[in-house]
Design a protein around this motif. Structure first.
Motif, PDB file in Angstrom:
ATOM      1  N   LYS A  34       0.659  -1.305  -0.306  1.00 57.53           N
ATOM      2  CA  LYS A  34       0.351   0.151  -0.159  1.00 57.53           C
ATOM      3  C   LYS A  34       0.504   1.287   0.115  1.00 57.53           C
ATOM      4  N   LYS A  35       1.994   1.501   0.514  1.00 57.24           N
ATOM      5  CA  LYS A  35       2.778   2.233   0.617  1.00 57.24           C
ATOM      6  C   LYS A  35       4.319   2.860  -0.664  1.00 57.24           C
ATOM      7  N   ALA A  36       3.643   1.619  -1.239  1.00 58.81           N
ATOM      8  CA  ALA A  36       4.826   1.732  -2.398  1.00 58.81           C
ATOM      9  C   ALA A  36       4.731   2.414  -3.615  1.00 58.81           C
ATOM     10  N   PRO A  37       5.350   3.946  -4.451  1.00 59.70           N
ATOM     11  CA  PRO A  37       4.382   4.219  -5.045  1.00 59.70           C
ATOM     12  C   PRO A  37       4.633   3.649  -6.896  1.00 59.70           C
ATOM     13  N   PRO A  38       3.864   3.634  -7.446  1.00 58.22           N
ATOM     14  CA  PRO A  38       3.681   3.494  -9.109  1.00 58.22           C
ATOM     15  C   PRO A  38       5.276   3.966  -9.410  1.00 58.22           C
ATOM     16  N   LEU A  39       6.011   2.352 -10.604  1.00 62.40           N
ATOM     17  CA  LEU A  39       7.410   2.710 -11.128  1.00 62.40           C
ATOM     18  C   LEU A  39       6.822   3.437 -12.687  1.00 62.40           C
ATOM     19  N   SER A  40       7.454   4.205 -11.996  1.00 62.75           N
ATOM     20  CA  SER A  40       7.959   4.412 -14.455  1.00 62.75           C
ATOM     21  C   SER A  40       8.937   4.003 -14.557  1.00 62.75           C
ATOM     22  N   PHE A  41       8.909   4.308 -16.431  1.00 62.04           N
ATOM     23  CA  PHE A  41      10.283   3.805 -17.004  1.00 62.04           C
ATOM     24  C   PHE A  41      11.566   4.483 -16.482  1.00 62.04           C
ATOM     25  N   ILE A  42      11.697   5.558 -16.269  1.00 59.95           N
ATOM     26  CA  ILE A  42      12.828   6.985 -16.262  1.00 59.95           C
ATOM     27  C   ILE A  42      13.048   5.690 -14.731  1.00 59.95           C
ATOM     28  N   LEU A  43      12.147   6.095 -13.675  1.00 59.57           N
ATOM     29  CA  LEU A  43      12.772   5.841 -12.014  1.00 59.57           C
ATOM     30  C   LEU A  43      13.487   4.264 -12.161  1.00 59.57           C
ATOM     31  N   LEU A  44      12.648   3.124 -12.480  1.00 54.48           N
ATOM     32  CA  LEU A  44      13.364   2.236 -13.182  1.00 54.48           C
ATOM     33  C   LEU A  44      14.770   2.083 -13.899  1.00 54.48           C
ATOM     34  N   CYS A  45      15.380   2.765 -14.638  1.00 55.04           N
ATOM     35  CA  CYS A  45      16.590   2.880 -15.178  1.00 55.04           C
ATOM     36  C   CYS A  45      17.646   3.783 -14.344  1.00 55.04           C
ATOM     37  N   LYS A  46      16.934   4.410 -13.583  1.00 57.51           N
ATOM     38  CA  LYS A  46      17.647   5.522 -12.574  1.00 57.51           C
ATOM     39  C   LYS A  46      18.048   4.345 -11.394  1.00 57.51           C
ATOM     40  N   ILE A  47      17.241   3.302 -10.955  1.00 53.61           N
ATOM     41  CA  ILE A  47      17.679   2.307  -9.934  1.00 53.61           C
ATOM     42  C   ILE A  47      18.482   1.300 -10.546  1.00 53.61           C
ATOM     43  N   PHE A  48      18.465   0.817 -12.052  1.00 57.51           N
ATOM     44  CA  PHE A  48      19.635  -0.250 -12.831  1.00 57.51           C
ATOM     45  C   PHE A  48      20.490   0.737 -12.547  1.00 57.51           C
ATOM     46  N   MET A 105      12.406   9.570  -3.819  1.00 55.85           N
ATOM     47  CA  MET A 105      11.757   9.459  -5.089  1.00 55.85           C
ATOM     48  C   MET A 105      11.050   7.630  -5.119  1.00 55.85           C
ATOM     49  N   TYR A 106      11.523   6.536  -4.467  1.00 55.14           N
ATOM     50  CA  TYR A 106      10.699   5.604  -4.232  1.00 55.14           C
ATOM     51  C   TYR A 106      10.502   5.521  -2.907  1.00 55.14           C
ATOM     52  N   PRO A 107      10.273   5.368  -1.936  1.00 53.55           N
ATOM     53  CA  PRO A 107      10.344   5.929  -0.606  1.00 53.55           C
ATOM     54  C   PRO A 107       9.748   4.292   0.304  1.00 53.55           C
ATOM     55  N   ALA A 108       9.267   3.269  -0.503  1.00 56.46           N
ATOM     56  CA  ALA A 108       9.491   2.234   0.170  1.00 56.46           C
ATOM     57  C   ALA A 108      10.538   1.584   0.156  1.00 56.46           C
ATOM     58  N   LYS A 109      11.521   1.571   1.202  1.00 54.92           N
ATOM     59  CA  LYS A 109      12.647   1.441   0.984  1.00 54.92           C
ATOM     60  C   LYS A 109      12.974  -0.670   0.818  1.00 54.92           C
ATOM     61  N   LEU A 110      12.026  -1.593   1.559  1.00 56.05           N
ATOM     62  CA  LEU A 110      12.634  -2.180   1.623  1.00 56.05           C
ATOM     63  C   LEU A 110      11.924  -2.559  -0.678  1.00 56.05           C
ATOM     64  N   ARG A 111      11.404  -2.468  -1.048  1.00 52.29           N
ATOM     65  CA  ARG A 111      10.983  -2.538  -2.222  1.00 52.29           C
ATOM     66  C   ARG A 111      12.414  -1.955  -3.486  1.00 52.29           C
ATOM     67  N   LEU A 112      12.703  -0.858  -2.609  1.00 47.12           N
ATOM     68  CA  LEU A 112      13.470  -0.524  -3.849  1.00 47.12           C
ATOM     69  C   LEU A 112      15.101  -1.575  -3.301  1.00 47.12           C
ATOM     70  N   THR A 113      15.155  -1.674  -2.453  1.00 40.89           N
ATOM     71  CA  THR A 113      16.182  -2.533  -2.041  1.00 40.89           C
ATOM     72  C   THR A 113      16.198  -4.041  -2.445  1.00 40.89           C
ATOM     73  N   ASN A 114      14.674  -4.830  -2.704  1.00 37.40           N
ATOM     74  CA  ASN A 114      14.625  -5.616  -3.918  1.00 37.40           C
ATOM     75  C   ASN A 114      14.604  -5.737  -4.742  1.00 37.40           C
ATOM     76  N   ILE A 115      14.534  -4.464  -5.285  1.00 37.43           N
ATOM     77  CA  ILE A 115      14.353  -4.796  -6.696  1.00 37.43           C
ATOM     78  C   ILE A 115      15.899  -3.669  -7.042  1.00 37.43           C
ATOM     79  N   GLN A 116      16.807  -3.300  -6.085  1.00 37.90           N
ATOM     80  CA  GLN A 116      18.372  -3.088  -6.826  1.00 37.90           C
ATOM     81  C   GLN A 116      18.722  -4.597  -6.301  1.00 37.90           C
ATOM     82  N   CYS A 117      18.557  -5.155  -6.189  1.00 42.60           N
ATOM     83  CA  CYS A 117      19.239  -6.537  -5.342  1.00 42.60           C
ATOM     84  C   CYS A 117      18.741  -7.791  -6.815  1.00 42.60           C
ATOM     85  N   ALA A 118      17.562  -7.631  -7.194  1.00 40.55           N
ATOM     86  CA  ALA A 118      17.301  -7.972  -8.273  1.00 40.55           C
ATOM     87  C   ALA A 118      18.072  -7.290 -10.145  1.00 40.55           C
TER      88      ALA A 118
END
Length: 365
Positions: A69-83, A218-231
């Motif tokens: 419920k906390k995680a905001p939607p992920l845009s393509f630009i944001l995904l590129c930045k996380i990548f 940009m993406y305050p859901a810390k746990l999801r952010l960590t998980n995406i970066q690990c992936a």
């Protein structure tokens, strides 16, 4: 009954201390298991792939259910930045770290992690996220602590010194603390290369810590952010490992130290330890967590002496003492600076990027 109740109350009040002691044992095990697996022939890049795969699988269900419920939607630009952040930080750092273990020891790997707060502080100053003021006592402590920490790292890298005779438990087949075992079987330049790779890995990790502040905004859901970066790190490392290693058999995992090591690093270190650290931060704050960091060095040195038959050397011990002393100097300066900032009623609150760096500086490889 009163005795058991008293013991329960005592343990309850000391939970953060017991948790942090457990975390340092876990981090010591990270270096020891990783070193064992790589010495047994596992490719460092492939090790990173499996470690990040285990970490992603462990964090995924928690990230999905806790922050759905906390995680905001992920845009393509944001995904590129996380990548890109995962590539510059996690992927580069871990691959350099495990490659450097080929030329160094588990004890040296843990010792150099104490430079991460100092390197992060230097980078933050260069990026104008942190400030230096030698007019204040805490400003001098931060500068001197950083210089001492870096000096200790250089001593560990460049100077061995005489062996500590009473620590030579295995005189016939002993190995030396830090880099001596590497020097015995390879040219000195190989050791220097491994040391520089390890310090570069710490620098990449420090950069990743700094970048977490803007990313969390940009993406305050810390746990999801960590998980995406690990992936992402798992995918990037898999591409790198495939390009550098064309032998399919090197990817096989059996019921041996290789499987144990990657499962330990992925599940225990990234999964369970993450939650323990977050809980301790909520209870005692980030400075309390960082104060326990040098214990991992002591634990690793003791276990390495028995597992790898390493012998301590005075030069390496002296460098390690400077590392730890410099770390405490930086932490003390940061603590005093925070106390001064919060003491004045009219002082503005520090920006979130600084707070994130303070918190993230205590995390490990």
């Amino acid at each position: 009954m009163k005795v058991f109740l008293g013991i329960f109350v005592l343990l309850e009040s000391h939970k953060p201390y017991l948790a942090m002691l457990s975390i340092q044992f876990v981090y010591a095990g990270l270096a020891l298991f990783s070193k064992a697996s790589i010495d047994k022939g596992m490719n460092p890049c492939i090790f990173v792939v499996y470690r990040q795969a285990f970490a992603s699988l462990v964090l995924a269900p928690f990230a999905f259910f806790i922050e759905r419920k906390k995680a905001p939607p992920l845009s393509f630009i944001l995904l590129c930045k996380i990548f890109l952040v995962a590539l510059c930080g996690i992927t580069l750092s871990l691959n350099l770290f495990y490659a450097a273990l080929n030329y160094t020891s588990a004890t040296f790997a843990v010792a150099t992690t104490n430079t991460i707060p100092a390197i992060t502080f230097i980078m933050a100053v260069l990026m104008r996220i942190e400030s230096i003021s030698i007019k204040n006592q805490y400003g001098v402590a931060k500068v001197l602590g950083t210089v001492t920490c870096v000096s200790g790292a250089l001593i560990v890298v460049l100077y061995k010194g005489p062996s500590i005779k009473f620590m030579n438990w295995y005189p016939s087949v002993h190995k030396e603390f830090s880099h001596s075992s590497v020097i015995n079987c390879s040219p000195k330049m190989e050791w220097v290369k491994g040391s520089l790779m390890m310090l570069s890995a710490n620098a990449a990790w420090s950069l990743w810590l700094i970048l977490q502040g803007p990313m969390i905004k940009m993406y305050p859901a810390k746990l999801r952010l960590t998980n995406i970066q690990c992936a992402f790190s798992c995918i990037q490392s898999a591409i790198l490992a495939s390009a550098l290693n064309r032998n399919p058999s090197s990817w096989k995992l059996g019921w041996d130290v290789h499987l144990l090591s990657v499962a330990y690093c992925g599940i225990i270190v990234t999964g369970i330890t993450y939650w323990l650290q977050v809980w301790c931060i909520e209870k005692k704050g980030p400075v309390f967590i960082a104060l326990f960091t040098p214990l991992a060095l002591l634990i690793t040195a003791i276990f390495s002496a028995f597992m790898w038959k390493e012998t301590l050397h005075w030069g390496s011990v002296g460098g390690a003492i400077l590392l730890v002393g410099g770390l405490y100097g930086v932490l003390w300066g940061k603590k005093k600076e925070k106390e001064v900032e919060t003491a004045g009623p009219n002082e503005p609150r520090q920006n979130e990027a600084k707070e994130e760096i303070r918190l993230e500086c205590i995390t490990h490889q």
